[in-house]
Design a protein around this motif. Structure first.
Motif, PDB file in Angstrom:
ATOM      1  N   UNK A 428       0.776  -0.878  -0.250  1.00  0.00           N
ATOM      2  CA  UNK A 428      -0.105  -0.293   0.292  1.00  0.00           C
ATOM      3  C   UNK A 428       0.755   1.445  -0.210  1.00  0.00           C
ATOM      4  N   UNK A 429       2.112   1.341   1.331  1.00  0.00           N
ATOM      5  CA  UNK A 429       2.057   2.572   0.969  1.00  0.00           C
ATOM      6  C   UNK A 429       4.068   1.690   0.710  1.00  0.00           C
ATOM      7  N   UNK A 430       4.711   2.289  -0.233  1.00  0.00           N
ATOM      8  CA  UNK A 430       6.108   2.609  -0.839  1.00  0.00           C
ATOM      9  C   UNK A 430       7.136   2.521   0.544  1.00  0.00           C
ATOM     10  N   UNK A 431       7.199   3.513   1.917  1.00  0.00           N
ATOM     11  CA  UNK A 431       7.764   3.698   2.558  1.00  0.00           C
ATOM     12  C   UNK A 431       7.815   2.753   3.381  1.00  0.00           C
ATOM     13  N   UNK A 432       8.876   2.864   4.732  1.00  0.00           N
ATOM     14  CA  UNK A 432       9.184   1.805   4.864  1.00  0.00           C
ATOM     15  C   UNK A 432       8.409   2.474   6.138  1.00  0.00           C
ATOM     16  N   UNK A 433       8.226   1.065   6.937  1.00  0.00           N
ATOM     17  CA  UNK A 433       7.138   0.901   9.198  1.00  0.00           C
ATOM     18  C   UNK A 433       8.288   0.472   9.828  1.00  0.00           C
ATOM     19  N   UNK A 434       7.988   0.972  11.195  1.00  0.00           N
ATOM     20  CA  UNK A 434       8.833   0.546  11.477  1.00  0.00           C
ATOM     21  C   UNK A 434       8.187  -0.567  13.059  1.00  0.00           C
ATOM     22  N   UNK A 435       7.067  -0.481  12.688  1.00  0.00           N
ATOM     23  CA  UNK A 435       6.218  -1.386  13.402  1.00  0.00           C
ATOM     24  C   UNK A 435       4.524  -1.746  12.579  1.00  0.00           C
ATOM     25  N   UNK A 446      -4.212   9.959   0.758  1.00  0.00           N
ATOM     26  CA  UNK A 446      -2.680   8.532   0.166  1.00  0.00           C
ATOM     27  C   UNK A 446      -1.434   9.760  -0.049  1.00  0.00           C
ATOM     28  N   UNK A 447      -1.497  10.847  -0.590  1.00  0.00           N
ATOM     29  CA  UNK A 447      -0.239  11.731  -0.826  1.00  0.00           C
ATOM     30  C   UNK A 447       0.240  12.365  -0.134  1.00  0.00           C
ATOM     31  N   UNK A 448      -0.629  12.574   1.047  1.00  0.00           N
ATOM     32  CA  UNK A 448      -0.802  13.306   2.196  1.00  0.00           C
ATOM     33  C   UNK A 448      -0.126  12.657   3.552  1.00  0.00           C
ATOM     34  N   UNK A 449      -0.089  10.988   3.581  1.00  0.00           N
ATOM     35  CA  UNK A 449       1.041  10.734   4.075  1.00  0.00           C
ATOM     36  C   UNK A 449       2.183  10.185   3.656  1.00  0.00           C
ATOM     37  N   UNK A 450       2.212  10.552   2.381  1.00  0.00           N
ATOM     38  CA  UNK A 450       3.457  10.284   1.651  1.00  0.00           C
ATOM     39  C   UNK A 450       4.263  11.153   1.814  1.00  0.00           C
ATOM     40  N   UNK A 451       4.172  12.751   1.556  1.00  0.00           N
ATOM     41  CA  UNK A 451       4.365  13.498   2.332  1.00  0.00           C
ATOM     42  C   UNK A 451       4.450  14.292   3.543  1.00  0.00           C
ATOM     43  N   UNK A 452       4.394  13.597   4.966  1.00  0.00           N
ATOM     44  CA  UNK A 452       4.112  13.436   5.746  1.00  0.00           C
ATOM     45  C   UNK A 452       5.398  13.287   5.696  1.00  0.00           C
ATOM     46  N   UNK A 453       6.068  11.966   5.351  1.00  0.00           N
ATOM     47  CA  UNK A 453       6.633  10.357   5.956  1.00  0.00           C
ATOM     48  C   UNK A 453       7.726  10.844   5.166  1.00  0.00           C
ATOM     49  N   UNK A 454       7.778  11.650   4.301  1.00  0.00           N
ATOM     50  CA  UNK A 454       9.000  12.536   3.314  1.00  0.00           C
ATOM     51  C   UNK A 454       9.670  13.788   4.360  1.00  0.00           C
ATOM     52  N   UNK A 455       8.738  15.061   4.813  1.00  0.00           N
ATOM     53  CA  UNK A 455       9.171  16.178   5.802  1.00  0.00           C
ATOM     54  C   UNK A 455       9.909  15.012   6.555  1.00  0.00           C
ATOM     55  N   UNK A 456       9.330  13.991   7.941  1.00  0.00           N
ATOM     56  CA  UNK A 456       9.905  13.191   8.625  1.00  0.00           C
ATOM     57  C   UNK A 456      11.043  12.337   8.202  1.00  0.00           C
ATOM     58  N   UNK A 457      11.275  11.695   7.445  1.00  0.00           N
ATOM     59  CA  UNK A 457      12.285  11.504   6.515  1.00  0.00           C
ATOM     60  C   UNK A 457      13.923  12.643   6.591  1.00  0.00           C
ATOM     61  N   UNK A 458      13.134  13.447   6.270  1.00  0.00           N
ATOM     62  CA  UNK A 458      14.045  14.822   5.910  1.00  0.00           C
ATOM     63  C   UNK A 458      14.664  15.229   6.476  1.00  0.00           C
ATOM     64  N   UNK A 459      13.958  15.771   7.574  1.00  0.00           N
ATOM     65  CA  UNK A 459      14.252  15.891   9.242  1.00  0.00           C
ATOM     66  C   UNK A 459      15.401  15.240  10.015  1.00  0.00           C
ATOM     67  N   UNK A 460      15.050  13.697   9.915  1.00  0.00           N
ATOM     68  CA  UNK A 460      15.971  13.205   9.774  1.00  0.00           C
ATOM     69  C   UNK A 460      17.224  13.236  10.019  1.00  0.00           C
TER      70      UNK A 460
END
Length: 460
Positions: A428-435, A446-460
């Motif tokens: 369903x989602x291409x990004x990795x889950x840790x749980x 869907x697009x907003x979830x992906x955008x949120x995950x990208x923001x978190x990835x970049x901040x990390x």
């Protein structure tokens, strides 16, 4: 020869931990005259699982195997283990138990033909009766298969404080390759110390909440072990490890009393490093007792865990309830108090998670991300280098309010199995889950979830 049982913690990529009650259950049965051992398949490489399982079964010759289905993350390993044993050792009866098993109940036996008996709720007396050869219909707390039908007996057995206090939850000699297990635990938070069973809190996301206990175990109130029994376990643990973990912060006065007893015991005072999973903020009295009872130094810092879960104070009150509520400002004050008492010779882990009800739009998630990372920066700039902030996917616990409220077909184990596969294979989602995060609010596109995950990835 008397019946004997081999308890198996199934393989899992997420958990090496054996459910704490397994050690007590094994000890209980050995005390009542039935030999039992524990095998933790999560200790071994995938290619070696069959070899280790065969060796233990051949060496121990169990008449029953009990597969732990406590953590929902164990579901695939549970299925593999059951199918492997039933195919190769058809004469061995297979029993299962644990939070997840109790929640799905009859549905598990309908879906998995390898299962003979499921225990719902406290397992000690039911398993004793099972090994004695009692007729299934006379054993409380079990769901069982007879020919082609499935029957459910009433839950009438609940372990009491006396029984709970007369068994050991740390007899590592009952575990095959216990040295491997201890070695892995010492790289983490240490050996989990069993304090009690049950809960009075109702955090929406937790599968061990009061409401969840009613669903998977029909337990309506907690039961605690005595101070003496917990201290006896600590003395037994001394020959294996000096690093322990308490994550049962249900009754703070009880824990303070335990700490006082440890301080007054010359054989236990300052003997162990205790890592502590706190369910609420920690007061000064608790922290002083903690400091006096256990050992710590700049080179051996224990960990205190605090789980605000979300930054938004109103949402935190909604999902955690009033018992354990605290504001972010109060959390920061508590961090300062902890550091003042321990002179920063302690690590503090703060756990935030996503996704939650109440933070159900992209704008709210974006605000959460901004606030959490702003807090992270403020902590860093204030030189609190011993404080770590985690922001992970929330595991959707089976039996939690989230599971009951938002997951379709919640009582069908296929829902968990298919959801697990979707997460692992990124269907369903291409990004990795840790749980195992199965709940994401429907309002978020869907697009907003992906955008949120990208923001978190970049901040990390």
């Amino acid at each position: 020869m008397k019946n004997r049982i081999l308890f198996i913690n199934p393989p899992s990529d997420y958990f090496i931990h054996i459910p704490m009650g397994t050690f007590g259950l094994s000890d209980y049965l050995n005390r009542t005259g039935f030999k039992s051992m524990i095998l933790n398949l999560s200790l071994y490489e995938a290619n070696d699982l069959g070899k280790h399982l065969d060796q233990c079964i051949n060496d121990f010759s169990p008449s029953y195997v009990g597969i732990m289905l406590h953590w929902q993350e164990s579901i695939e390993g549970f299925i593999w283990t059951g199918e492997y044993i039933k195919k190769k050792y058809n004469d061995i009866k297979i029993v299962c138990g644990g939070f997840t098993a109790g929640y799905f109940g009859e549905n598990l036996l309908k879906k998995f033909r390898f299962l003979d008996v499921l225990i719902k709720g406290d397992p000690e007396k039911p398993l004793e009766l099972l090994l004695e050869g009692e007729d299934y219909q006379n054993i409380p707390n079990i769901i069982y298969r007879s020919k082609n039908e499935i029957f459910s007996n009433r839950i009438t057995y609940y372990i009491d404080e006396s029984t709970l206090s007369n068994i050991s939850f740390c007899n590592l000699d009952l575990l095959f390759d216990y040295d491997k297990y201890i070695s892995l635990l010492e790289k983490g938070l240490g050996f989990p110390l069993f304090v009690g069973r049950g809960c009075v809190n109702n955090c929406s996301y937790c599968g061990g909440s009061s409401k969840s206990y009613r669903l998977h175990s029909e337990r309506t109130k907690p039961v605690f072990r005595s101070f003496d029994s917990i201290m006896s376990d600590l003395k037994k643990l001394d020959k294996y490890t000096n690093k322990v973990y308490i994550c049962y912060d249900l009754n703070r006065d009880f824990i303070k009393g335990l700490f006082r007893e440890i301080i007054n015991d010359k054989n236990l005072k300052n003997k162990f490093i205790l890592n502590y999973g706190a369910w609420a903020l920690l007061d000064e009295e608790f922290l002083v007792l903690y400091k006096d009872a256990f050992c710590f130094s700049a080179n051996r810092r224990p960990v205190i865990e605090l789980s605000p879960e979300v930054f938004d104070d109103d949402v935190r009150k909604q999902i955690k309830g009033s018992n354990n509520y605290y504001s972010i400002d109060e959390l920061i004050e508590n961090i300062n108090l902890i550091n003042s008492i321990f002179d920063k010779n302690i690590y503090i882990s703060l756990y935030f998670s996503r996704y939650h009800e109440g933070i159900d739009t992209f704008m709210k998630i974006r605000r959460e991300i901004a606030d959490i990372y702003k807090l992270k920066n403020e902590i860093l700039m204030s030189n609190k280098l011993n404080v770590v902030i985690r922001y992970d996917h929330l595991s959707t616990d089976v039996g939690s309010t989230y599971w009951e409220k938002y997951i379709s077909n919640p009582y069908d184990v296929d829902t968990l199995v298919s959801g697990f596969k979707v997460i692992k294979t990124h269907q369903y989602h291409s990004f990795p889950y840790n749980n195992i995060c199965l709940f994401i609010p429907e309002k978020i596109k869907f697009e907003e979830i992906l955008k949120s995950e990208k923001i978190i990835f970049l901040l990390r």
